[in-house]
Every structure is written in C-alpha cells, then in structure tokens.
Design an enzyme around this catalytic site. Structure first.
Site, mmCIF file in Angstrom:
data_model
loop_
_atom_site.group_PDB
_atom_site.id
_atom_site.type_symbol
_atom_site.label_atom_id
_atom_site.label_comp_id
_atom_site.label_asym_id
_atom_site.label_seq_id
_atom_site.Cartn_x
_atom_site.Cartn_y
_atom_site.Cartn_z
ATOM 1 N N GLU A 1 2.033 6.409 2.657
ATOM 2 C CA GLU A 1 0.905 5.487 2.791
ATOM 3 C C GLU A 1 -0.190 5.950 1.819
ATOM 4 O O GLU A 1 -0.480 7.126 1.710
ATOM 5 C CB GLU A 1 0.396 5.502 4.235
ATOM 6 C CG GLU A 1 -0.354 4.241 4.633
ATOM 7 C CD GLU A 1 -1.754 4.189 4.084
ATOM 8 O OE1 GLU A 1 -2.113 3.183 3.448
ATOM 9 O OE2 GLU A 1 -2.499 5.168 4.282
ATOM 10 N N HIS A 2 -0.820 5.011 1.119
ATOM 11 C CA HIS A 2 -1.623 5.387 -0.046
ATOM 12 C C HIS A 2 -3.084 5.687 0.246
ATOM 13 O O HIS A 2 -3.742 6.350 -0.553
ATOM 14 C CB HIS A 2 -1.551 4.264 -1.090
ATOM 15 C CG HIS A 2 -1.884 4.707 -2.481
ATOM 16 N ND1 HIS A 2 -1.695 3.911 -3.573
ATOM 17 C CD2 HIS A 2 -2.397 5.863 -2.966
ATOM 18 C CE1 HIS A 2 -2.072 4.554 -4.667
ATOM 19 N NE2 HIS A 2 -2.495 5.741 -4.316
ATOM 20 N N SER A 3 -3.635 5.229 1.340
ATOM 21 C CA SER A 3 -5.087 5.275 1.500
ATOM 22 C C SER A 3 -5.638 6.689 1.589
ATOM 23 O O SER A 3 -6.778 6.946 1.211
ATOM 24 C CB SER A 3 -5.506 4.484 2.744
ATOM 25 O OG SER A 3 -4.983 5.076 3.923
ATOM 26 N N SER B 1 0.803 -1.221 0.000
ATOM 27 C CA SER B 1 0.000 0.000 0.000
ATOM 28 C C SER B 1 0.835 1.270 0.000
ATOM 29 O O SER B 1 0.297 2.347 -0.205
ATOM 30 C CB SER B 1 -0.940 0.024 1.214
ATOM 31 O OG SER B 1 -1.773 1.157 1.195
ATOM 32 N N ALA C 1 -4.576 9.557 0.070
ATOM 33 C CA ALA C 1 -4.530 10.388 -1.140
ATOM 34 C C ALA C 1 -3.763 9.672 -2.235
ATOM 35 O O ALA C 1 -3.011 8.720 -1.986
ATOM 36 C CB ALA C 1 -3.887 11.746 -0.857
#
Length: 758
Positions: A469-471, A252, A473
C-alpha cells in the site's frame, strides 16, 4: 510509483461537495496543525530522538567532558572561567559536609551546558553544509575543489557509525522554490506536447497567475516551510492518498517480485517461514536503528522518517478521509489461505520463532481441511472497494467482530498463502510472467488485505512477492526491506537438502488460531458487490513484464550517459515513436539529468504547484492556471526501482539471484504505468501496465516499442547496424551454466551458500 494515479485522482475531493467543508478551515490553522503533527512525531520517539539527537556526539562524550572538567578542577584549573563558582552559588546550601557534592553538581551542570552547546553547533554546521547543492550540478565523475572541501567537512561533522535517524535533526528544511522559476520550468516542460494555440493560452494564464495570485500563495508556503519541517509532505499524503475515495487495488498499491529465474525452494511453507523470519529480523534491526541511513549518491543523507511505518501499520478507511494507524509493536501476523483467516504468533517466551517453527505453523494452516465460512472467503474484497463504501461496512463489521478485525489490522503484516503456482515457466514464459505480475498487483480481488502496509504473497510453488500500500512510504523504503528479505532468507538462512527450513520443528507450539467472523446479514450484499467491482477492476488491468538482455547498465555507462536518463528518453521514444539523432538524444539525456538534479535539490515543479493549489483551495482563491495544471492527464507514468544494497548480492557469480523489481497500475485510463530495474550490468527488466478497456493502449505493444527504441538508440552510439549484444531471451533453454539457467527450481540446484558477506 503509483502516486501519479492518485495525484490526478485527488481533485474530486476538492470540489464543492461534502469534502469541501473540511477544506474551508483557515489556512493559518492548517499550517499550525502541520507543525503540531511534526512535533508530535518527534515526541513519540523521545528516547530514540535523544540518542540520535546528540549525534554526532554520544552520551559517552558527555562523560568524557565531565571527567576532563573534574580533572582540571583537581589540578586547580578552572576551564569554566568562573562559571562553575557562579553555578555553585545558585545551588542550595546543604551544609558543610555537602560542599564537595555541590562542586560535582556544578561541574555536571557546566559540562551539560557546554556539551549541549557543542551539539547544537555541530547540528547547525551540518545543516548548513547539507544545504549545499553545488555538487549535484557538477559533471559525473568530476569533483571541484569546493565540493571536495564540502565533502571533507560533511564527513568530519557527520561523526562515525550513524544510526537510521541520526541525521534527522540536521537535515535542512525543504526549500520553497521561486514561483517564477517553477512556472517557467512548467511552461518549458509542456511546450513540446501542446499546440501553439494551447501553449499561448497556457502562457497567458501563467502570467495572470504570477501577477494576481502567486505572491500571496507563496507567502503562505514560506510561512509553513519555517514552521513545519516540510512544506508539502503532509499535504501530499493527505490529499493525494488519504482523501482519495478510489479502490486501493491497482490505484494505490504496487508490487515487488521475487528472483526472476530461480526459486530457492518449492516448499511453500518453508519459503513462507524463512521470508517471515527475515522480515521480522529486518523489523528488529529497524527498531534498534541498525539500518544505515540512505545517502544520496553516497554523499548526502536522506530523510528516514518513512521507515517508521513499514510494520504494524494499517490504512483505516473513513467516509471522507482515511487515516494511518501505526502500532509500536505486534507479535503476530495475519494469514489468509483458501478463504480462511488465521492468527500466527511470531514470538515465544525465548524470542522470535525460528524459521523451522514458522514453517511448521504455516504447514499446519495448509493442512487444515476445514472450509471457509459463508462470505468469509470473499471478505477481503471489501478492502478493494471504494473507500467510503468500505468505511461504512467496516463500522458494522467492527461492531460484530471487533476482536477478529483487530487481529488482522493489528498484525505486523498480512500473509497470503496462495493456492496456485506463479512465476516464469519454460513452457510459456511470456504469459506466465505477465500472469505473475497480475497476481501480485491484483490477485483475485479477495485474497489480499489491501489496507495493510504490505502483504507477503507466497505461491504454492514457493514463489514470493509483495503487494504494498503506497500511502505510508515510497518504493525505495519497501524496496530496501525486500532486498534484505530476499538476501537473508536465501543466502543467510538457507534451506536444507530437502527444501525445508533449517533446524527442527517445535511440537510444543500451539496451533495457529483460526479467526472467525460474525458477519451480519446486511453486509453480505456489500461483500458481493465489492467482489464484483474488484474482479472488474482486476480483469481490466493488462500487465506485461519482460527482461531486456541485449545490453544493460554497463553499455550505457560506456556511452558516458546517465543510465536512468537514457531509459527515460528511450521510453519517450517508444511512447511517441519519434525519430531522433545521436546529438539530439544526448541533449535530451543531459536535459533530463539536469531536471532530475533540480528535483533532488528541492527545485522540482510538481510538488510546488501542488502545494500552491492546496493553499488556493484553503483560501477559496480561484486560479485558472492552477486549475489547468491539475486537470491534465499524464499518459505515461514511469519509475525506476533502485537497487540499494548491491553488497547483499553477488551479481557476477550469481546473476540470477537479483530482485526483478516490481510495477504499479496505470496513471490514467488511457495511459501506461512503466517501471524498470537494472539487474546487474547487462539486463533491464521492464514492468508495464495499462487498461484493457482503452483502445489507445496495449502493454505488449508498448513493450515491443521499448525494445525497438532501446536497440535503435544503441545504434546511435556504435558503428554498424543494430547491436548483436548478449541476448538472453525468455525462450532460451537451460544450458547447464548458471547464467543461462531458467526459472523453476526442480529440487536439484540450491541457492548459493552465502555468496557475499551479509
């Protein structure tokens, strides 16, 4: 970028195990909650919403309107056509001496109503204008008369000097595509990669879906699109990211690199001081909404909502679902160095600490001889563990060390002062560049707090990087921040001749606070298991980064082709190793460009099919077609990292001072993750990842295939053999001029003294 992996990986959370219980709520209730979440976000930033909500008007425009009404009243004119007299009659009678006050209040109320009506009209007009997508379908460089008229009207109704969130209320809702069109596009996209038998079966399933289930699922999506501002975004965040139980590391997170060929200073603490100061300057501009909204192709504003969670944000693990925790403010950063955690304040009573003061604090940490406590060194490996495992351990950790955990999770962001050097070296350029990418993506498995929105990584030789961390944006948001950071810390803040931050230390500052963990015995085994798993996952990732310098964006433009579509088709050639002719390649590029524009206008395929699948799960409605769509394994995940603020860099005079992009983990155990960035006009940097455990993938082999494919394609658009264009290989020696200089800063050359107007 890394979302492709999670889009594949979200399926287990929708099976008949424990997570299914939470998915069995009525779909109408879920749609209601989606709208409720949307409205709560608006209420949370009420004041900013007021300032941006009246855009393109301003509070001063109300004062001007009120003054004009008062002047007209003084001249015995009634612009309200009797409405103000009606309003006066409705106001309380406070006696004769307050008669004039009633007139002023009536004028103020009438001005407010008229002002609100005008603002509402502007918003509706702008929303209708922004719903037009015809300009996307026009050939590049050409603009029809209707589009010219549309653009002129957009500029008129958009006002001047927009703030970051100025357009939020005027953006049209995300349209729900026609389900027939989506299915048709999907079948068209999979036709080249399916056998005749498999394609016929898929077509039959698609027709059954259109006949039996599509209309009902589509009805619910249309209902949600009218109630919530976006019919898919909150479900995408929840089911693709927050419900995934995989490790965040590699799966992620993604990384952003420093300048490729130069390092402004070799002093680790100084680079950290300038970088942290620049990041906090960006946060200050963000809080004041001084960042300009992003315009699609310079014309249409994009949604800015994702900017809100860049700082002060942590992904908190849960047993079945994580949640995003965002604080309004944070006045410290959490720092990790040699297994120890610190809390470093970023502000004093007079405001933000200077870069030199921050450098002083980081140097104190580097000079601290105290050892790490038992198990403390590897504690952060828990954030790389499967999410349900980390959620259980975190409950025990919070009970024993709540204040320390809060100091980390409540920080503006996480800083890792790495004890090893990184970056391109002259001795072994290819291997060190690959190692640099691997260090940013995975590190050693225990030196990043993967839950934080991002980790700033500062290596011992002054090289920088981000692990994101991708969640919260997508990549363009963090990329925008990173461009500002690199340009500001290098060109605007700068360094002294000895490599330190400019200014003077502040001896009165207290020492950085060493954080101590009271780790219960029962989590020691969990830390060891998490570390073992993180090292296994990290060791299985094969990263390869290479700058392709034979040609770049300028050559592709001379071929009258879209640069992004050109690279995408070359990647397909490299992956499938199929010969193509010039006409076929141009046709493929044009097709990709058409699909890209369709996706930009909300007519893409994957998000619509995803949302249809989620509704089918809420309704417990089985669809073999949707099940097949979401069981496919995509072996090539690609992403371009856009350069959004080219005005911050002088790529012609200082071509080395440009970000080299970043990368992400593979989307499939037998696939590749490929990202690329156009560095100026003549270089394209590729970032490739795959799994070493797969016998079907090899990142270096794909890199060679990409280079061969690009050169083969270039032959199609010029006479003669492969182009012998400008080539700056990794093995090139430093020739003394800036364009040929190699990576490492040795103390002699410095960053340019502000090559552009910042």
């Amino acid at each position: 970028m890394a979302e492709a992996h999670q889009a594949v990986g979200f399926r287990p959370s929708l099976t008949s195990d424990g997570a299914e219980v939470e998915l069995s709520a009525p779909v109408l209730q879920e749609i209601y909650l989606s709208g409720l979440r949307s409205w709560k976000r608006h209420l949370a930033r009420f004041w900013n919403d007021f300032l941006t909500g009246v855009f393109p008007a301003s509070p001063l425009s109300w004062l001007f309107l009120f003054s004009a009404i008062q002047l007209a009243w003084f001249l015995q004119l009634d612009p309200s056509l009797g409405l103000m007299e009606k309003i006066k009659e409705l106001l309380p009678d406070w006696g004769g001496q307050h008669h004039r006050l009633r007139g002023v209040l009536a004028a103020a109320l009438f001005a407010s109503c008229l002002w609100g009506a005008l603002i509402f009209t502007l918003h509706v007009a702008l929303r209708l204008l922004l719903s037009y997508h015809g300009w996307l379908l026009e050939p590049h460089g050409a603009m029809s008369s209707p589009t010219k008229t549309w653009l002129a009207l957009v500029r008129i109704f958009s006002g001047r000097n927009p703030m970051l969130f100025s357009y939020q209320r005027s953006l049209p809702r995300q349209p729900v595509p026609s389900v027939q069109d989506t299915v048709r596009k999907y079948l068209e996209s999979v036709r080249p990669i399916l056998s005749d038998e498999d394609f016929d079966l898929t077509s039959v399933l698609a027709q059954d879906f259109l006949r039996l289930q599509a209309s009902l699922l589509q009805w619910y999506l249309r209902l949600k699109s009218w109630w919530a501002s976006n019919y898919v975004s909150d479900w995408w965040e929840e089911f693709v990211y927050l419900r995934s139980r995989h490790s965040l590391m590699v799966n992620s997170n993604y990384y952003m690199m420093d300048f490729l060929y130069v390092t402004p200073t070799p002093v680790q603490a100084a680079r950290a001081g300038n970088a942290v100061h620049a990041l906090l300057l960006y946060r200050h501009r963000l809080n004041r909404q001084e960042i300009l909204p992003t315009l699609l192709m310079g014309m249409r504003p994009l949604c800015s909502a994702q900017y809100e969670k860049i700082f002060n944000t942590t992904r908190i693990p849960g047993i079945q679902k994580d949640h995003i925790r965002h604080l309004r403010d944070s006045r410290h950063v959490a720092v990790f160095h040699r297994g120890r955690f610190y809390r470093v304040g970023t502000h004093s009573q007079s405001g933000l600490l200077s870069p030199r003061a921050l450098e002083q604090q980081f140097q104190r940490i580097l000079d601290d001889p105290s050892p790490a406590c038992p198990q403390e060194e590897h504690l952060a490996a828990l954030t790389a563990a499967p999410r349900d495992v980390w959620a259980q351990v975190r409950s025990s950790l919070k009970a024993q060390a709540e204040d320390t955990l809060e100091a980390v999770e409540g920080a503006a962001f996480f800083v890792s002062l790495d004890s090893e050097p990184a970056g391109l070296t002259r001795e072994d350029p290819a291997a060190t560049l690959d190692a640099y990418a691997h260090a940013l993506l995975a590190g050693r498995g225990h030196d990043r707090w993967f839950d934080k929105s991002f980790t700033l990584i500062v290596f011992s030789n002054g090289k920088l990087g981000l692990s994101v961390e991708h969640s919260w944006a997508d990549c363009p948001i963090s990329g925008h921040m990173w461009e500002f950071t690199l340009a500001t810390e290098c060109f605007q803040l700068g360094y002294s001749a000895d490599g330190h931050c400019k200014g003077h230390p502040d001896p009165s500052l207290p020492q950085p606070q060493r954080l101590h963990w009271d780790l219960p015995e029962k989590i020691h085994l969990s830390i060891s298991l998490a570390l073992r798993g993180a090292k296994t996952l990290s060791g299985n990732v094969d990263c390869h980064v290479f700058p392709f310098s034979h040609f770049g964006k300028s050559f592709i433009k001379r071929c009258h082709l879209s640069s992004d579509s050109f690279i995408q088709m070359a990647l397909q050639l490299a992956h499938f190793r199929e010969p193509q002719r010039r006409a076929m390649f141009r046709l493929a590029v044009e097709k990709h460009q058409a699909l890209l524009k369709a996706a930009m206008s909300g007519q893409g395929v994957d998000r619509h099919l995803f949302a249809l699948y989620i509704v089918s799960q809420f309704l417990h409605l089985q669809s073999p077609f949707l099940d097949q769509v979401h069981s496919e394994q995509w072996q090539l995940a690609t992403s371009q990292i856009p350069v959004q603020q080219i005005h911050l860099f002088d790529v012609h005079n200082y071509p080395d001072y440009v970000s080299s992009g970043g990368g992400f983990g593979p989307a499939d155990d037998h696939g590749y993750g490929v990202s690329y960035i156009f560095m100026g006009d003549d270089t394209i940097t590729f970032h490739i990842s795959s799994k070493k455990s797969s016998t079907k993938t090899d990142s270096h082999r794909l890199g060679q295939h990409i280079e061969d494919a690009l050169l083969d394609v270039a032959c199609l658009f010029q006479e003669g053999p492969r182009p012998k264009l400008r080539c700056r290989g990794l093995q090139e020696e430093d020739s003394g001029h800036r364009h040929g200089s190699l990576p490492c800063h040795t103390g002699g050359s410095r960053a340019p003294t502000k090559p552009t107007n910042l």
